[in-house]
Design an enzyme around this catalytic site. Structure first.
Site, mmCIF file in Angstrom:
data_model
loop_
_atom_site.group_PDB
_atom_site.id
_atom_site.type_symbol
_atom_site.label_atom_id
_atom_site.label_comp_id
_atom_site.label_asym_id
_atom_site.label_seq_id
_atom_site.Cartn_x
_atom_site.Cartn_y
_atom_site.Cartn_z
ATOM 1 N N SER A 1 0.859 -1.180 0.000
ATOM 2 C CA SER A 1 0.000 0.000 0.000
ATOM 3 C C SER A 1 0.895 1.229 0.000
ATOM 4 O O SER A 1 2.088 1.160 0.305
ATOM 5 C CB SER A 1 -0.863 -0.005 1.273
ATOM 6 O OG SER A 1 -1.464 1.252 1.511
ATOM 7 N N TYR B 1 -1.651 -0.147 10.393
ATOM 8 C CA TYR B 1 -1.659 -0.449 8.965
ATOM 9 C C TYR B 1 -0.310 -0.119 8.324
ATOM 10 O O TYR B 1 0.238 -0.901 7.548
ATOM 11 C CB TYR B 1 -2.785 0.337 8.295
ATOM 12 C CG TYR B 1 -3.125 -0.106 6.897
ATOM 13 C CD1 TYR B 1 -3.615 -1.380 6.649
ATOM 14 C CD2 TYR B 1 -2.984 0.764 5.810
ATOM 15 C CE1 TYR B 1 -3.946 -1.783 5.370
ATOM 16 C CE2 TYR B 1 -3.309 0.370 4.531
ATOM 17 C CZ TYR B 1 -3.801 -0.902 4.310
ATOM 18 O OH TYR B 1 -4.125 -1.307 3.037
#
Length: 251
Positions: A147, A160
């Site tokens: 990501s 995250y």
């Protein structure tokens, strides 16, 4: 005309919805036999199970229940792919989750849950795939879903970002470790992609889109196109790379 992945066997984790679903469908269209691996096959976006959509369109696919936080489940999914199709040529470590909160509110259960899926799942999914690819002695391709959170910080996203940062550098390390075995390892680093998971928080989505030069969210089909490039011979000299596709967000 043969597809770009004709004769290949692919395993896609988290393929019941979102990016994984789009990747599995495109790979099947390009000739791959696909194992759809997930904890369920009733996608949140609705519609038919992924493997049934593939077979209805004339492709070859099977569904295997797989909890990516379990190394034994990942090994079993690899074995099921080999049993059905004779090999494992492409491993897509796609399954992932997100939990937004400031670090002072994160407890140990939050940490373990997210890391078990986002980082442990990629680590042991890669391990299972590499062990099989070495046994085949024919190389292979691993694509990890990272990501933009794996290359920069995002607000209230310490969990995250930590998990995806691990995926980003694990990708580089495995490329170095197994290049001599003709195993290519790359990652996708998407920005904001319109999926059921990302659209749950409209305020966050709006904030990211305001900072995205292209002014829109990406689509799972665009992620699938990038995955196809990394899985195919078109990227035969690409390994250890994290492919950013974020509409210009990190620019």
């Amino acid at each position: 005309m043969a597809g770009k992945l004709s004769g290949k066997a692919a395993l896609v984790t988290g393929a019941s919805s979102g990016n994984g679903r789009a990747i599995a469908r495109l790979f099947a269209e390009e000739g791959a036999s696909v194992t759809v691996a997930d904890i369920r096959d009733d996608p949140r976006m609705g519609g038919e199970p992924t493997h049934e959509l593939i077979t209805a369109a004339g492709g070859e696919a099977q569904y295997v229940e797989c909890d990516v936080s379990s190394a034994s489940d990942l090994r079993a999914a690899v074995s099921a792919t080999v049993d059905a199709y004779g090999s494992l040529d492409i491993m897509i470590n796609n399954a992932g989750v997100e939990r937004q909160r400031p670090i002072e509110e994160v407890d140990e259960d939050d940490y373990d849950w997210l890391m078990d899926i986002n980082l442990k799942g990629v680590y042991f999914g890669s391990q299972a795939a590499i062990q099989q690819m070495l046994d085949q002695d024919g190389g292979g391709v691993i694509i990890n879903m990272s990501s933009i959170a794996g290359i920069r910080g995002l607000d209230e996203s310490s969990l995250y970002c930590t998990s995806k940062g691990g995926v980003t550098n694990l990708t580089r390390e495995l490329a170095v470790e197994h290049g001599e075995n003709d195993i290519r390892v790359n990652a996708l680093n998407p920005g904001f992609i319109e999926t059921a998971m990302t659209m749950e928080d409209g305020e966050t989505a709006g904030g990211i889109l305001e900072q995205t030069p292209l002014g829109r969210a990406g689509q799972p089909e665009e992620v699938a196109d990038a995955a196809l490039f990394l899985a195919s011979d078109q990227s035969s000299f690409v390994t250890g790379h994290n492919l950013v596709m974020d509409g210009g967000f990190t620019a």
